[in-house]
Design a protein around this motif. Structure first.
Motif, PDB file in Angstrom:
ATOM      1  N   UNK A 146       0.846  -1.202   0.000  1.00  0.00           N
ATOM      2  CA  UNK A 146       0.000   0.000   0.000  1.00  0.00           C
ATOM      3  C   UNK A 146       0.883   1.256   0.000  1.00  0.00           C
ATOM      4  N   UNK A 147       0.583   2.135  -0.918  1.00  0.00           N
ATOM      5  CA  UNK A 147       1.366   3.361  -1.085  1.00  0.00           C
ATOM      6  C   UNK A 147       2.860   3.022  -1.134  1.00  0.00           C
ATOM      7  N   UNK A 148       3.678   3.673  -0.274  1.00  0.00           N
ATOM      8  CA  UNK A 148       5.129   3.476  -0.283  1.00  0.00           C
ATOM      9  C   UNK A 148       5.568   2.618   0.907  1.00  0.00           C
ATOM     10  N   UNK A 149       4.722   1.628   1.294  1.00  0.00           N
ATOM     11  CA  UNK A 149       5.029   0.828   2.483  1.00  0.00           C
ATOM     12  C   UNK A 149       6.376   0.113   2.354  1.00  0.00           C
ATOM     13  N   UNK A 150       6.682  -0.401   1.178  1.00  0.00           N
ATOM     14  CA  UNK A 150       7.966  -1.084   0.979  1.00  0.00           C
ATOM     15  C   UNK A 150       9.125  -0.098   1.078  1.00  0.00           C
ATOM     16  N   UNK A 151       8.951   1.060   0.501  1.00  0.00           N
ATOM     17  CA  UNK A 151       9.997   2.082   0.583  1.00  0.00           C
ATOM     18  C   UNK A 151      10.233   2.522   2.027  1.00  0.00           C
ATOM     19  N   UNK A 152       9.162   2.531   2.804  1.00  0.00           N
ATOM     20  CA  UNK A 152       9.304   2.895   4.218  1.00  0.00           C
ATOM     21  C   UNK A 152      10.178   1.866   4.951  1.00  0.00           C
ATOM     22  N   UNK A 153       9.992   0.608   4.632  1.00  0.00           N
ATOM     23  CA  UNK A 153      10.811  -0.445   5.256  1.00  0.00           C
ATOM     24  C   UNK A 153      12.273  -0.249   4.885  1.00  0.00           C
ATOM     25  N   UNK A 154      12.521  -0.036   3.600  1.00  0.00           N
ATOM     26  CA  UNK A 154      13.897   0.134   3.127  1.00  0.00           C
ATOM     27  C   UNK A 154      14.533   1.366   3.764  1.00  0.00           C
TER      28      UNK A 154
END
Length: 673
Positions: free
Chosen positions: A377-385
C-alpha cells in the motif's frame, strides 16, 4: 378438519382455519352467483321512505392494536365505486314468508324490496353485497330473507363476501392476506367477541330466532342468545333514526377494526418483513435491515441478506474508526467484512497508518510488521527500506538486517548487503562477510571492508596451514595492509612443508620463485634457500631412481662345482624412492622405499625355481651419504649420483650350499624431490 396450510385440526363445519385463516376447501362450498331480480314494487303507498341521518362513527380500537388512520373502506375505496345492486327476493327453505310491509329506505345502490312487515317503522340496513344471509325477525318465527338478504349470514357475512371481499379488503391493499384468509374471516370476526356476539351470531348479522326468542345459527345449527332489548326495540321500529345510525357506525367500526387487524397481521408476515428489510438496506439503515431480515426467518434469501447487512454495519463502523485514527478497532471490524467492497484495501491502509505511527515513535520492528501487512500500500515497501538504511547508517547492523529480511524488493539494496556483511564481520565470518561487502558496492566503506575481510579470512586460512587457500584470499585483499607479503608467505610456507616432507628440490624451486625478503615470523625465503643449498648432497640424492643394471641369482655349490640360475635387470625394470628431511642439527632423515626380486630356492628344472618380492621401507638419520641396513639380508647404499640395493641369503642342505643373491644399481634419477 385439517388445515392444508398449517396442519391445524379444526372442528368439523369450520369454513376457515382458526389458526392461520386459510379457507378449508372441504367445508367451503362454492357459492352460486346471485341472479339479479326485480324487487316487488307493490309496497303500500302510505309507506314513506325513511331517511337515514348521518351518524358519527364512534372511535373504537380493536383490542391490542391502534386503529389505522383511514376513512370508511366502503365509501373511499380507491379505484372503485359502491356497487349498485338489487337484492333478490330469497326465501329460506322450509319456512313461509308472510306478507309484510316495510318502510322504504334511501340505502344507496339498491331498490327497497316490496314486502310487508309488522315492524313498519323498523330500520332498513343496506346489505353489503348480494349474498346476504336470510334472517328471522323476532316474534315472527319466519326468515327475514327479503329484508336483509344474505349479506350478514354466518361465515358468508359481509365481512367475507360483501364489501370487504369484493372491494377494498380483497382486491385492494389487503388482498389475500389477513382479511380474506386470516383472522378477520375466520378467527377474530367469527370466533372472538364479534364472532359469537353482536356480528357473527346476532340476528342483525344473519341468524334467526323463533317464537321462543332464542336464536339459532343456521350455518352451524347452534343456539345463540336472544337479541338485546336495544336490538328488539330497533327491530320493532323504535328509535329508527338513532338505531340506523348506530348500525352504520357499528359496521364502519367493524370494517376499520378488521382493516387494522389485517394491517397488523399483514405487517407481521415474513414477506412483509423481508420487503421492509430490503427497503431499509437500500436506505442504508443496516441495523434495522438486520432486524427485519432476522424476523423474516428463512423466507427466500433473508439469512444471506441479514449477513450482508451485518457486514455493512461492520464496514461502516470500520470507516468511523478510521476517521478517528482508531486503526485497531477498524481492523477488528474489517475482519468481519471479508471481501466486501474495498475492505481489503482499507485494511492495508490501516496497517500502513499503524506502521507510520510506530516509525514515528522509533519502534521500527513493529513498524516493519505493519508495513509488511500493508502489502504494498502506497510506499510501504519504501518505508521499510528507508528504516533499514537509517539503522545501517547508525551502526545498528543487526536491527537493520532484521528490518531488511524478507523484503523482496530490498534484496538488491546495497545497504541491506552492507548491514548483513557487518553482521557476519562482527561474527568473524569473513568469508561470507566479504561476499556481502562486494554486493554492497561503494556503499559507505564497503570496498575497504571487503579487502579487510579477505585479509582476515586469509589469516584464518594461514593459521590453519591451508596455504593455498590463504594465498588466494591475500591476493584478493589487494593493497590492504601487508596482503602481498602474506600471499608470498603462504607460498614460502608451502615450500617449507615440502622440505619437511623430503621434497627438497621441489621446495628449492618454489622458494627461488619468491622475493628473497619474504618472511613470516622467524621464517624467511632467504633462510630456507640457504639451508637447502648447504645440503646439496641430500638434494642430489632425493628423488625417484630407476634401475640401470642388476642381477638376481640362485647358486648351488659343492666341493667340485658351482651351478646357478639367474635373471638380469635392465633399464627401468625396477625403481626406488629416496626422501631426505633436513634437521636443524645438520643431520638428515633419509627414507628409502621400494621392492626387489629374489630367488628363494634352487632346482634342477627352471620351472621349479621360486622367487619373492622383498619390501624396502626404512628411515635412517644420517650425517653423510653411505650404507643403510634394512635387515640381515637387505641393504641400500647411497652414493653421489647412484643408489644400490643388495640382498643376500644362504642355506645348506644335504651337504650342499645354496646362495640367493640380488644386486641392483639405480643410476637414473627419474624425478628429483
Amino acid at each position: 378438519m385439517i388445515c392444508p396450510n398449517c396442519g391445524y385440526d379444526n372442528e368439523e363445519g369450520n369454513f376457515f382455519c382458526v389458526k392461520c385463516g386459510t379457507r378449508l376447501l372441504e367445508a367451503a362450498a362454492p357459492i352460486a352467483e346471485p341472479v339479479a331480480t326485480d324487487a316487488p314494487t307493490d309496497a303500500p303507498a302510505d309507506v314513506q321512505a325513511t331517511e337515514v341521518p348521518d351518524a358519527e362513527v364512534p372511535n373504537m380500537d380493536a383490542p391490542g392494536m391502534e386503529t389505522p388512520d383511514m376513512e370508511s373502506p366502503i365509501m373511499d375505496a380507491p379505484g372503485m365505486e359502491a356497487p349498485n345492486m338489487e337484492v333478490p327476493s330469497m326465501e329460506i327453505p322450509g319456512t313461509e314468508v308472510p306478507d309484510m310491509d316495510t318502510a322504504s329506505t334511501d340505502a344507496p345502490g339498491m331498490e327497497t324490496p316490496n314486502v310487508e312487515t309488522p315492524y313498519s317503522e323498523g330500520p332498513y340496513v343496506q346489505p353489503m353485497n348480494n349474498e346476504a344471509p336470510a334472517m328471522e325477525m323476532p316474534g315472527a318465527g319466519v326468515q327475514g330473507a327479503e329484508i336483509y338478504g344474505q349479506g350478514m349470514q354466518g361465515y358468508n357475512s359481509s365481512m367475507n363476501y360483501g364489501a370487504m371481499d369484493s372491494g377494498i379488503m380483497n382486491n385492494g391493499p389487503m388482498n389475500n392476506d389477513p382479511m380474506n384468509n386470516g383472522p378477520v374471516n375466520n378467527t377474530w370476526m367469527n370466533d372472538t367477541p364479534y364472532g359469537n356476539g353482536a356480528i357473527g351470531n346476532d340476528p342483525m348479522m344473519g341468524n334467526s330466532f323463533g317464537q321462543s326468542g332464542q336464536m339459532e345459527d343456521p350455518t352451524f345449527n347452534m343456539p345463540v342468545n336472544p337479541p338485546s332489548t336495544a336490538m328488539e326495540a330497533m327491530m320493532n321500529g323504535k328509535g329508527q333514526k338513532k338505531n340506523t345510525g348506530l348500525i352504520a357506525g357499528i359496521v364502519v367500526v367493524a370494517l376499520i377494526a378488521a382493516a387494522g387487524i389485517g394491517f397488523y397481521v399483514y405487517s407481521g408476515l415474513p414477506s412483509t418483513k423481508y420487503g421492509k428489510g430490503e427497503a431499509a438496506f437500500k436506505e442504508g439503515n443496516y441495523e434495522q435491515a438486520v432486524e427485519y431480515f432476522e424476523a423474516a426467518g428463512d423466507y427466500e434469501d433473508a439469512p444471506e441478506k441479514m449477513k450482508e447487512a451485518e457486514v455493512c454495519i461492520h464496514y461502516e463502523e470500520a470507516q468511523k474508526a478510521m476517521a478517528e485514527s482508531d486503526y485497531d478497532t477498524a481492523l477488528k471490524e474489517l475482519e468481519q467484512t471479508g471481501n466486501y467492497s474495498d475492505s481489503k484495501e482499507l485494511a492495508r491502509e490501516c496497517h500502513y497508518e499503524k506502521g507510520m505511527k510506530y516509525k514515528k515513535s522509533g519502534d521500527y520492528t513493529a513498524a516493519k510488521e505493519e508495513f509488511v501487512k500493508a502489502d504494498g500500500y502506497k510506499d510501504s515497501t519504501d518505508q521499510i527500506i528507508a528504516m533499514g538504511e537509517e539503522l545501517t547508517q547508525n551502526g545498528e547492523y543487526a536491527d537493520a538486517a532484521e528490518i531488511f529480511s524478507g523484503v523482496e524488493d530490498a534484496e538488491s539494496n546495497q545497504y541491506k548487503a552492507y548491514a548483513e556483511g557487518m553482521v557476519c564481520y562482527e561474527a568473524k565470518d569473513y568469508d561470507d562477510a566479504s561476499t556481502y561487502f562486494k554486493a554492497a558496492g561503494d556503499t559507505l566503506d564497503a570496498d575497504e571492508k571487503y579487502k579487510e575481510c579477505k585479509y582476515e579470512a586469509g589469516t584464518q586460512m594461514f593459521a590453519a596451514r591451508q596455504y593455498d587457500s590463504a594465498r588466494g584470499l591475500f591476493a584478493s585483499a589487494g593493497d590492504y595492509k601487508d596482503s602481498e607479503n602474506m600471499a608470498n608467505a603462504c607460498s614460502m610456507m608451502k615450500a617449507k612443508e615440502k622440505m619437511d616432507e623430503g621434497y627438497l628440490n621441489a621446495a628449492l624451486e618454489a622458494l627461488k620463485a619468491l622475493p628473497e625478503d619474504t618472511a613470516y615470523n622467524d621464517i624467511s625465503v632467504s633462510g630456507l634457500i640457504s639451508k637447502l643449498e648447504s645440503n646439496q648432497k641430500w638434494l642430489d640424492i632425493c628423488g625417484v631412481w630407476t634401475s640401470t643394471k642388476g642381477q638376481m641369482r640362485s647358486t648351488e655349490s659343492t666341493s667340485t662345482y658351482d651351478s646357478w640360475w639367474y635373471h638380469d635387470f635392465g633399464d627401468g625394470d625396477v625403481s626406488i624412492d629416496v626422501q631426505c628431511r633436513l634437521n636443524d642439527d645438520g643431520t638428515c632423515n633419509v627414507t628409502v622405499t621400494g621392492f626387489i626380486n629374489v630367488f628363494t630356492n634352487y632346482a634342477e628344472n627352471k620351472e621349479d625355481i621360486k622367487k619373492k618380492l622383498v619390501t624396502i621401507m626404512h628411515t635412517e638419520t644420517m650425517k653423510d651419504l653411505g650404507k643403510i641396513t634394512i635387515d640381515d639380508n637387505t641393504s641400500v647404499t647411497l652414493k653421489k649420483g647412484t643408489v644400490t640395493a643388495n640382498y643376500k641369503a644362504s642355506e645348506r642342505k644335504n651337504g650342499r650350499s645354496y646362495t640367493y643373491k640380488t644386486d641392483i644399481t639405480f643410476g637414473n634419477r627419474l624425478l628429483d624431490y
